[in-house]
Design an enzyme around this catalytic site. Structure first.
Site, mmCIF file in Angstrom:
data_model
loop_
_atom_site.group_PDB
_atom_site.id
_atom_site.type_symbol
_atom_site.label_atom_id
_atom_site.label_comp_id
_atom_site.label_asym_id
_atom_site.label_seq_id
_atom_site.Cartn_x
_atom_site.Cartn_y
_atom_site.Cartn_z
ATOM 1 N N GLU A 174 0.861 -1.200 0.000
ATOM 2 C CA GLU A 174 0.000 0.000 0.000
ATOM 3 C C GLU A 174 0.888 1.238 0.000
ATOM 4 O OE1 GLU A 174 -2.825 -0.235 3.184
ATOM 5 O OE2 GLU A 174 -3.674 -2.101 2.384
ATOM 6 N N ILE B 271 1.590 -2.587 -8.007
ATOM 7 C CA ILE B 271 1.122 -3.951 -8.235
ATOM 8 C C ILE B 271 1.407 -4.385 -9.678
ATOM 9 C CG2 ILE B 271 -0.835 -5.546 -8.074
ATOM 10 C CD1 ILE B 271 0.150 -4.169 -5.390
ATOM 11 N N ARG C 47 36.839 -4.515 -28.299
ATOM 12 C CA ARG C 47 37.123 -3.088 -28.099
ATOM 13 C C ARG C 47 38.630 -2.851 -27.942
ATOM 14 N NH1 ARG C 47 35.576 1.984 -29.077
ATOM 15 N NH2 ARG C 47 36.269 3.410 -27.441
ATOM 16 N N GLU D 89 9.715 -7.762 -3.183
ATOM 17 C CA GLU D 89 9.832 -9.066 -2.505
ATOM 18 C C GLU D 89 10.706 -8.962 -1.252
ATOM 19 O OE1 GLU D 89 8.171 -11.527 -2.856
ATOM 20 O OE2 GLU D 89 7.321 -11.402 -4.860
HETATM 21 P P1 TGC Z 1 5.728 -11.915 11.576
HETATM 22 O O1 TGC Z 1 5.087 -11.686 12.904
HETATM 23 O O2 TGC Z 1 7.170 -12.240 11.483
HETATM 24 O O3 TGC Z 1 4.905 -13.081 10.806
HETATM 25 C C1 TGC Z 1 3.495 -13.047 10.689
HETATM 26 C C2 TGC Z 1 3.043 -14.479 10.381
HETATM 27 O O4 TGC Z 1 3.627 -14.932 9.146
HETATM 28 C C3 TGC Z 1 4.496 -16.060 9.375
HETATM 29 N N1 TGC Z 1 5.649 -15.858 8.482
HETATM 30 C C4 TGC Z 1 5.820 -16.573 7.358
HETATM 31 N N2 TGC Z 1 5.121 -17.585 6.842
HETATM 32 C C5 TGC Z 1 5.555 -18.110 5.675
HETATM 33 N N3 TGC Z 1 6.631 -17.637 5.021
HETATM 34 C C6 TGC Z 1 7.350 -16.602 5.502
HETATM 35 N N4 TGC Z 1 8.399 -16.131 4.829
HETATM 36 C C7 TGC Z 1 6.961 -16.028 6.729
HETATM 37 N N5 TGC Z 1 7.430 -15.010 7.499
HETATM 38 C C8 TGC Z 1 6.617 -14.925 8.568
HETATM 39 C C9 TGC Z 1 4.825 -16.005 10.839
HETATM 40 O O5 TGC Z 1 5.147 -17.283 11.330
HETATM 41 C C10 TGC Z 1 3.498 -15.498 11.409
HETATM 42 O O6 TGC Z 1 2.565 -16.559 11.369
HETATM 43 P P2 TGC Z 1 1.321 -16.674 12.415
HETATM 44 O O7 TGC Z 1 0.568 -17.866 11.991
HETATM 45 O O8 TGC Z 1 1.983 -16.801 13.755
HETATM 46 O O9 TGC Z 1 0.541 -15.407 12.305
HETATM 47 O O10 TGC Z 1 5.370 -10.658 10.673
HETATM 48 P P3 TGC Z 1 5.884 -9.154 10.743
HETATM 49 O O11 TGC Z 1 4.700 -8.261 10.599
HETATM 50 O O12 TGC Z 1 6.768 -8.948 11.941
HETATM 51 O O13 TGC Z 1 6.711 -9.011 9.386
HETATM 52 C C11 TGC Z 1 7.945 -9.527 9.207
HETATM 53 C C12 TGC Z 1 8.572 -8.986 7.882
HETATM 54 C C13 TGC Z 1 9.026 -7.552 8.042
HETATM 55 C C14 TGC Z 1 9.758 -9.882 7.610
HETATM 56 C C15 TGC Z 1 7.554 -9.085 6.720
HETATM 57 O O14 TGC Z 1 6.511 -8.184 6.886
HETATM 58 C C16 TGC Z 1 8.182 -8.859 5.374
HETATM 59 O O15 TGC Z 1 8.716 -9.797 4.779
HETATM 60 N N6 TGC Z 1 8.130 -7.608 4.838
HETATM 61 C C17 TGC Z 1 8.530 -7.330 3.450
HETATM 62 C C18 TGC Z 1 7.287 -7.105 2.599
HETATM 63 C C19 TGC Z 1 7.446 -7.653 1.214
HETATM 64 O O16 TGC Z 1 8.324 -8.426 0.910
HETATM 65 N N7 TGC Z 1 6.517 -7.292 0.330
HETATM 66 C C20 TGC Z 1 6.498 -7.848 -0.997
HETATM 67 C C21 TGC Z 1 5.196 -7.511 -1.711
HETATM 68 S S1 TGC Z 1 4.895 -8.483 -3.176
HETATM 69 C C22 TGC Z 1 6.047 -7.994 -4.274
HETATM 70 O O17 TGC Z 1 6.920 -7.251 -4.004
HETATM 71 C C23 TGC Z 1 5.932 -8.588 -5.654
HETATM 72 S S2 TGC Z 1 7.168 -8.041 -6.676
HETATM 73 C C24 TGC Z 1 6.864 -8.742 -8.162
HETATM 74 C C25 TGC Z 1 7.747 -9.941 -8.406
HETATM 75 O O18 TGC Z 1 7.916 -10.785 -7.539
HETATM 76 O O19 TGC Z 1 8.280 -10.053 -9.488
HETATM 77 P P1 FAD Z 2 9.578 1.299 2.249
HETATM 78 O O1 FAD Z 2 9.011 0.179 3.039
HETATM 79 O O2 FAD Z 2 9.030 2.656 2.459
HETATM 80 O O3 FAD Z 2 11.164 1.317 2.464
HETATM 81 C C1 FAD Z 2 11.959 2.465 2.108
HETATM 82 C C2 FAD Z 2 13.374 2.219 2.638
HETATM 83 O O4 FAD Z 2 13.318 2.069 4.061
HETATM 84 C C3 FAD Z 2 13.984 0.905 2.119
HETATM 85 O O5 FAD Z 2 15.362 1.079 1.929
HETATM 86 C C4 FAD Z 2 13.746 -0.064 3.274
HETATM 87 O O6 FAD Z 2 14.664 -1.141 3.291
HETATM 88 C C5 FAD Z 2 13.937 0.861 4.459
HETATM 89 N N1 FAD Z 2 13.264 0.360 5.661
HETATM 90 C C6 FAD Z 2 11.941 0.071 5.821
HETATM 91 N N2 FAD Z 2 11.714 -0.393 7.054
HETATM 92 C C7 FAD Z 2 12.920 -0.403 7.708
HETATM 93 C C8 FAD Z 2 13.348 -0.803 8.997
HETATM 94 N N3 FAD Z 2 12.496 -1.310 9.876
HETATM 95 N N4 FAD Z 2 14.656 -0.665 9.317
HETATM 96 C C9 FAD Z 2 15.531 -0.190 8.398
HETATM 97 N N5 FAD Z 2 15.202 0.190 7.143
HETATM 98 C C10 FAD Z 2 13.897 0.078 6.811
HETATM 99 N N6 FAD Z 2 4.010 -5.160 -4.197
HETATM 100 C C11 FAD Z 2 2.945 -6.020 -4.251
HETATM 101 O O7 FAD Z 2 2.225 -6.201 -3.260
HETATM 102 N N7 FAD Z 2 2.652 -6.684 -5.416
HETATM 103 C C12 FAD Z 2 3.383 -6.533 -6.541
HETATM 104 O O8 FAD Z 2 3.084 -7.154 -7.572
HETATM 105 C C13 FAD Z 2 4.497 -5.645 -6.515
HETATM 106 N N8 FAD Z 2 5.232 -5.411 -7.650
HETATM 107 C C14 FAD Z 2 6.223 -4.460 -7.627
HETATM 108 C C15 FAD Z 2 6.873 -4.137 -8.811
HETATM 109 C C16 FAD Z 2 7.855 -3.155 -8.834
HETATM 110 C C17 FAD Z 2 8.510 -2.772 -10.108
HETATM 111 C C18 FAD Z 2 8.245 -2.520 -7.615
HETATM 112 C C19 FAD Z 2 9.324 -1.495 -7.594
HETATM 113 C C20 FAD Z 2 7.590 -2.828 -6.449
HETATM 114 C C21 FAD Z 2 6.573 -3.793 -6.431
HETATM 115 N N9 FAD Z 2 5.854 -4.099 -5.266
HETATM 116 C C22 FAD Z 2 4.782 -4.966 -5.293
HETATM 117 C C23 FAD Z 2 6.095 -3.328 -4.042
HETATM 118 C C24 FAD Z 2 7.320 -3.783 -3.259
HETATM 119 O O9 FAD Z 2 7.099 -5.002 -2.614
HETATM 120 C C25 FAD Z 2 7.663 -2.673 -2.247
HETATM 121 O O10 FAD Z 2 8.156 -1.574 -2.996
HETATM 122 C C26 FAD Z 2 8.680 -3.116 -1.212
HETATM 123 O O11 FAD Z 2 8.124 -4.087 -0.350
HETATM 124 C C27 FAD Z 2 9.224 -1.937 -0.377
HETATM 125 O O12 FAD Z 2 8.189 -1.140 0.089
HETATM 126 P P2 FAD Z 2 8.242 0.461 -0.135
HETATM 127 O O13 FAD Z 2 8.505 0.715 -1.554
HETATM 128 O O14 FAD Z 2 6.998 1.013 0.480
HETATM 129 O O15 FAD Z 2 9.507 0.935 0.676
#
Ligand code: TGC
Ligand code: FAD
Length: 387
Positions: A136, A166, A271, A366
């Site tokens: 979000e 997204i 080159r 991710e």
């Molecule tokens: P936390 O309290 O650690 O966990 C909440 C619940 O989730 C479970 N869990 C997992 N389960 C499966 N796989 C994992 N990797 C898991 N990590 C945690 C955990 O056991 C717990 O389960 P339950 O049943 O007890 O509720 O959660 P937190 O809120 O403290 O968050 C931890 C943190 C910061 C690591 C997590 O929020 C995180 O990974 N943040 C990064 C967000 C992120 O990666 N967003 C990606 C969005 S999608 C995207 O970017 C698509 S890009 C397009 C492409 O892939 O090409």
């Molecule tokens: P922020 O969370 O605002 O982070 C900004 C900076 O602060 C980063 O350097 C981060 O590492 C740092 N930071 C944040 N928290 C902390 C902390 N606790 N301590 C220290 N440093 C911290 N999302 C989806 O859901 N679905 C998708 O399909 C998807 N596709 C994407 C495609 C593209 C091309 C891109 C660029 C993003 C996409 N995303 C998607 C979103 C992506 O997962 C987020 O951009 C990513 O998770 C980071 O969130 P943010 O951009 O809000 O950065």
């Protein structure tokens, strides 16, 4: 080019015959169908409309899932396919990651039988496109803070909120939307054309240009009770999907790195600088040696993580280790290759700057590199330093 950097660790000897065959088939497809067009797609900020069915026909969508028209390959084979796709462009691997590891996996893992039958076969064929809405505007790294809500009304649900960044948002026939509910967090299947849903594409990107990235607005979106993925009630739902997609990136990013090195090896041999080939200088060779070292180490790590996944025992922290390493090193390799190309390296005629720009997104989505450091830090110390 006959020289293959990955030959230095005899990587192929660590793969099964089937894995090599799948890898070679995907590489051939990429070279014929995708590579010749990709810099044009990147330049024009577009992806071809028939990409889904083409990838579906190759069995690349949800390829590591079982049943429902999915190929059911090993995780290593899936990783190798991601590597070949990303050797062309991260946007293409993203398309496959989002479709198979995020949207399809969410339905496959957390959906009921009707939801699986309704969506998975078409998604595997690429005739239905999915997206995954977790991020979000104010909650990217910290999805627990999400503001999107799903409120019960009568027999159904009403969704309100905004998702952004997204991938394939505006293309999607089905959106997997994560929302806060009374009992935690739920995943909801939102079909294209549902009243109250609108999308706006994000423009002016200098990264992931061969990919559609959208904002999704949800305004009083009424959904039937059957829209909820019934087994989702906590962040475990979306985070389990992220683990799948992060795994693909571990292999994928190394494909981009390999492509940069291969292009650069060709260039430095041709080159001439100061009357000698650029390849003949020690500084050039040191850069090349360091890059191949990191590529080969990354491949061995990726393969070991893949074997662990196929054995059914790959903890999230190990995925973070691989995602952090592959993205960080691939980006460094792409930038170094760009330096060796000199001014030629700043146009999309050569792939390194396109890969480098793409890898900035891959480093961020991710889970950012910092998030993965913090996941590893927590695993090492027992201290949670996110909040
Ligand atoms: P936390 O309290 O650690 O966990 C909440 C619940 O989730 C479970 N869990 C997992 N389960 C499966 N796989 C994992 N990797 C898991 N990590 C945690 C955990 O056991 C717990 O389960 P339950 O049943 O007890 O509720 O959660 P937190 O809120 O403290 O968050 C931890 C943190 C910061 C690591 C997590 O929020 C995180 O990974 N943040 C990064 C967000 C992120 O990666 N967003 C990606 C969005 S999608 C995207 O970017 C698509 S890009 C397009 C492409 O892939 O090409
Ligand atoms: P922020 O969370 O605002 O982070 C900004 C900076 O602060 C980063 O350097 C981060 O590492 C740092 N930071 C944040 N928290 C902390 C902390 N606790 N301590 C220290 N440093 C911290 N999302 C989806 O859901 N679905 C998708 O399909 C998807 N596709 C994407 C495609 C593209 C091309 C891109 C660029 C993003 C996409 N995303 C998607 C979103 C992506 O997962 C987020 O951009 C990513 O998770 C980071 O969130 P943010 O951009 O809000 O950065």
């Amino acid at each position: 080019m006959t020289y293959t950097p990955t030959e230095l660790i005899a990587f192929d000897s660590l793969l099964t015959e089937e894995e090599r065959a799948i890898r070679d088939t995907v590489r051939d497809f990429c070279d014929k169908e995708l590579r010749p067009h990709v810099s044009g797609w990147f330049d024009n900020h577009e992806i071809p409309r028939d990409l889904g069915p083409k990838l579906g026909a190759m069995g690349l969508l949800g390829m590591h899932l079982e049943g429902y028209g999915c190929a059911g390959t090993s995780s290593v084979a899936y990783g190798l396919a991601c590597m070949e796709l990303e050797a062309v462009d991260s946007g293409l691997r993203s398309f496959v990651s989002v479709q198979g590891s995020l949207a399809m996996y969410a339905i496959h893992r957390w959906g009921d039988e009707d939801q699986k039958q309704r969506w998975l076969p078409e998604m595997a064929a690429g005739t239905a496109i999915g997206c995954f809405g977790l991020t979000e505007p104010d909650y990217g790294s910290d999805p627990a803070g999400m503001r999107t809500t799903a409120r019960r009304e009568g027999d159904g649900w009403v969704l309100n909120g905004t998702k952004t960044w997204i991938t394939n948002g505006s293309l999607a026939d089905v959106m997997v939307i994560w929302a806060r509910t009374e009992d935690g967090y739920g995943g909801f299947l939102v079909e294209k054309g549902t009243e109250g849903v609108s999308t706006t594409d994000i423009h002016r990107k200098v990264s992931l240009r061969a990919s559609i990235t959208s904002e999704i607005s949800l305004n009083d979106v009424h959904l039937p009770h059957t829209s909820r993925l019934p087994q989702t009630d906590s962040l475990r739902g979306p985070l389990s999907c992220l683990s799948e997609a992060r795994f693909g990136i571990i292999f994928g990013a190394l494909g981009a790195a390999r492509d940069c090195i291969e292009q650069t090896l060709g260039y430095v041999q041709e080159r001439m600088v100061f009357e000698k080939s650029l390849a003949s200088y020690q500084l050039t060779q040191a850069k090349l040696a360091d890059m191949v070292l990191e590529l080969d180490k990354g491949l061995l790590l990726a393969l070991q993580l893949g074997r662990m996944k196929d054995a059914g025992d790959l903890p999230p922290q190990s995925i973070s280790l691989g995602k952090l390493n592959s993205t960080r090193e691939a980006l460094e390799i792409a930038r170094t290759c760009r330096t060796l190309l000199g001014a030629s390296g700043i146009t999309t005629e050569y792939s390194p700057i396109r890969h480098a720009n793409n890898l900035e997104s891959v480093l961020t989505y991710e889970g950012t590199a910092e998030m993965h450091q913090l996941i590893l830090g927590q695993a090492l110390t027992g201290e949670q330093a996110f909040r």
